[in-house]
Scaffold this active site. Sequence first.
Site, PDB file in Angstrom:
ATOM      1  N   MET A  27       0.837  -1.195   0.000  1.00  0.00           N
ATOM      2  CA  MET A  27       0.000   0.000   0.000  1.00  0.00           C
ATOM      3  C   MET A  27       0.881   1.259   0.000  1.00  0.00           C
ATOM      4  SD  MET A  27      -3.451  -0.889   2.041  1.00  0.00           S
ATOM      5  CE  MET A  27      -2.862  -0.643   3.694  1.00  0.00           C
ATOM      6  N   LEU A  30       6.699   3.123   1.478  1.00  0.00           N
ATOM      7  CA  LEU A  30       7.588   1.966   1.637  1.00  0.00           C
ATOM      8  C   LEU A  30       8.652   2.202   2.707  1.00  0.00           C
ATOM      9  CD1 LEU A  30       8.121   0.991  -2.119  1.00  0.00           C
ATOM     10  CD2 LEU A  30       6.354   0.195  -0.520  1.00  0.00           C
ATOM     11  N   HIS A  31       8.918   1.160   3.488  1.00  0.00           N
ATOM     12  CA  HIS A  31       9.966   1.199   4.508  1.00  0.00           C
ATOM     13  C   HIS A  31      10.807  -0.067   4.383  1.00  0.00           C
ATOM     14  CE1 HIS A  31       7.375  -1.664   6.504  1.00  0.00           C
ATOM     15  NE2 HIS A  31       6.393  -0.769   6.594  1.00  0.00           N
ATOM     16  N   HIS A  34       9.066  -3.430   3.653  1.00  0.00           N
ATOM     17  CA  HIS A  34       8.707  -3.645   2.242  1.00  0.00           C
ATOM     18  C   HIS A  34       9.961  -3.951   1.416  1.00  0.00           C
ATOM     19  CE1 HIS A  34       5.445  -0.657   3.456  1.00  0.00           C
ATOM     20  NE2 HIS A  34       4.742  -1.697   3.084  1.00  0.00           N
ATOM     21  N   LYS A 146       4.640 -10.021   9.430  1.00  0.00           N
ATOM     22  CA  LYS A 146       4.077  -8.955  10.261  1.00  0.00           C
ATOM     23  C   LYS A 146       2.549  -9.046  10.279  1.00  0.00           C
ATOM     24  CE  LYS A 146       3.704  -4.651  12.018  1.00  0.00           C
ATOM     25  NZ  LYS A 146       2.580  -4.074  11.370  1.00  0.00           N
ATOM     26  N   ASP A 147       1.974  -9.335   9.116  1.00  0.00           N
ATOM     27  CA  ASP A 147       0.524  -9.506   9.000  1.00  0.00           C
ATOM     28  C   ASP A 147       0.251 -11.007   8.940  1.00  0.00           C
ATOM     29  OD1 ASP A 147      -0.433  -6.571   8.478  1.00  0.00           O
ATOM     30  OD2 ASP A 147       1.333  -6.856   7.242  1.00  0.00           O
ATOM     31  N   VAL A 173      10.647  -7.176   9.772  1.00  0.00           N
ATOM     32  CA  VAL A 173      11.773  -6.252   9.942  1.00  0.00           C
ATOM     33  C   VAL A 173      11.418  -5.264  11.050  1.00  0.00           C
ATOM     34  CG1 VAL A 173      13.214  -4.511   8.823  1.00  0.00           C
ATOM     35  CG2 VAL A 173      12.429  -6.514   7.536  1.00  0.00           C
ATOM     36  N   SER A 183       3.955   1.299   8.089  1.00  0.00           N
ATOM     37  CA  SER A 183       3.679   2.616   7.482  1.00  0.00           C
ATOM     38  C   SER A 183       2.946   3.495   8.476  1.00  0.00           C
ATOM     39  CB  SER A 183       2.840   2.453   6.216  1.00  0.00           C
ATOM     40  OG  SER A 183       3.496   1.611   5.305  1.00  0.00           O
ATOM     41  N   ARG A 184       2.206   2.872   9.403  1.00  0.00           N
ATOM     42  CA  ARG A 184       1.413   3.642  10.363  1.00  0.00           C
ATOM     43  C   ARG A 184       2.257   4.219  11.496  1.00  0.00           C
ATOM     44  NH1 ARG A 184      -2.796  -0.366   8.890  1.00  0.00           N
ATOM     45  NH2 ARG A 184      -4.540   0.815   8.051  1.00  0.00           N
TER      46      ARG A 184
HETATM   47  P1  AMP Z   1       1.351  -2.928   3.483  1.00  0.00           P
HETATM   48  O1  AMP Z   1       1.939  -1.889   2.586  1.00  0.00           O
HETATM   49  O2  AMP Z   1       1.286  -2.522   4.917  1.00  0.00           O
HETATM   50  O3  AMP Z   1       0.063  -3.503   2.949  1.00  0.00           O
HETATM   51  O4  AMP Z   1       2.371  -4.140   3.471  1.00  0.00           O
HETATM   52  C1  AMP Z   1       2.788  -4.756   2.274  1.00  0.00           C
HETATM   53  C2  AMP Z   1       3.552  -6.008   2.620  1.00  0.00           C
HETATM   54  O5  AMP Z   1       4.681  -5.685   3.408  1.00  0.00           O
HETATM   55  C3  AMP Z   1       2.710  -7.014   3.430  1.00  0.00           C
HETATM   56  O6  AMP Z   1       2.987  -8.328   2.968  1.00  0.00           O
HETATM   57  C4  AMP Z   1       3.233  -6.796   4.835  1.00  0.00           C
HETATM   58  O7  AMP Z   1       3.098  -7.929   5.663  1.00  0.00           O
HETATM   59  C5  AMP Z   1       4.691  -6.489   4.571  1.00  0.00           C
HETATM   60  N1  AMP Z   1       5.282  -5.780   5.711  1.00  0.00           N
HETATM   61  C6  AMP Z   1       4.820  -4.647   6.313  1.00  0.00           C
HETATM   62  N2  AMP Z   1       5.595  -4.323   7.364  1.00  0.00           N
HETATM   63  C7  AMP Z   1       6.561  -5.267   7.438  1.00  0.00           C
HETATM   64  C8  AMP Z   1       7.680  -5.493   8.304  1.00  0.00           C
HETATM   65  N3  AMP Z   1       7.954  -4.694   9.329  1.00  0.00           N
HETATM   66  N4  AMP Z   1       8.465  -6.561   8.079  1.00  0.00           N
HETATM   67  C9  AMP Z   1       8.193  -7.407   7.044  1.00  0.00           C
HETATM   68  N5  AMP Z   1       7.175  -7.248   6.182  1.00  0.00           N
HETATM   69  C10 AMP Z   1       6.365  -6.190   6.373  1.00  0.00           C
END
Ligand code: AMP
Length: 273
Positions: A27, A30-31, A34, A146-147, A173, A183-184
């Site tokens: 979404m 990016l950090h 991601h 994470k999810d 991570v 991201s939050r």
């Molecule tokens: P999001 O942009 O939050 O929908 O996340 C996109 C993908 O990145 C999802 O598969 C998340 O589980 C993964 N993700 C988000 N934060 C982390 C993290 N800290 N470590 C590893 N994967 C992550």
Amino acid sequence: MREFEKPNELIDFREKLGGSVGFVPTMGALHEGHISLIKKSVEQNDHTIVSIFVNPTQFLEGEDLDRYPRKIEADLKICKLAGVEAVFMPKIEDIYSSDELRILAPKIKGYILEGFFRPGHFDGMLQIVLKLLNLTNPSNAYFGKKDAQQLFLIQKMANDLFLRTNIIPCEIVREEDGLALSSRNVYLSQDERKKALTLSTSLKSATNLILQGVRDVKEIKKMMIKSLDVTKLEYIEIVDRDFNTLEEVQIQNSIILIAAWVGKTRLIDNIWI
Ligand code: AMP
């Protein structure tokens, strides 16, 4: 690096690719979390596609859809540097039509834990992930632990619907002090960030208890609740890899999950035992 908005452009691009294709749905904003998924995909595949789409159907009424962080320019730079070949960033109207056919999350495992507190969230999440998998037709798709429940449900969708993409789980991570990247996290004030850290420290303490031989989930939960400093705890639960709730920890088969509000920010974290 190619950038696509229209599904048909992405399909045409994908059709011409030979070799293996890795896909990382995000979404945006990016950090390093991601980036670790993207790097893994670049390493393991001939081509990598990333999507950036803040999916409205997985947000409930009153959630943070409107203020969700958007940083498209920085995201594109990150993708380019990481070796991504194409980024798909559709508009909502490119992806959704009116009166759509709907994918429904499983009635039980899609409506416990995250699904209990965010009913319908996983319906929307699975809807978009299935669309994106159909569009990119990847050999491998990368998702963060994470999810954890999301990862479980996507793996289940892939199995139940006979999808031909390997679902690749990726490690969580964290910041140096243990806070899981999200991201939050940008919503957190300095003081809230300190409080947010108690999610990961409580998970670490729980792991230590387990290493000392404690198996009783009630006892572990009690200790975790004591060590938390959050505005509102939604759940602490220990489940097996199939998301069955456990009363006794099973070594090598348990996930400790936590969801809590710190101020106006909802955070989740977990640890795999
Ligand atoms: P999001 O942009 O939050 O929908 O996340 C996109 C993908 O990145 C999802 O598969 C998340 O589980 C993964 N993700 C988000 N934060 C982390 C993290 N800290 N470590 C590893 N994967 C992550």
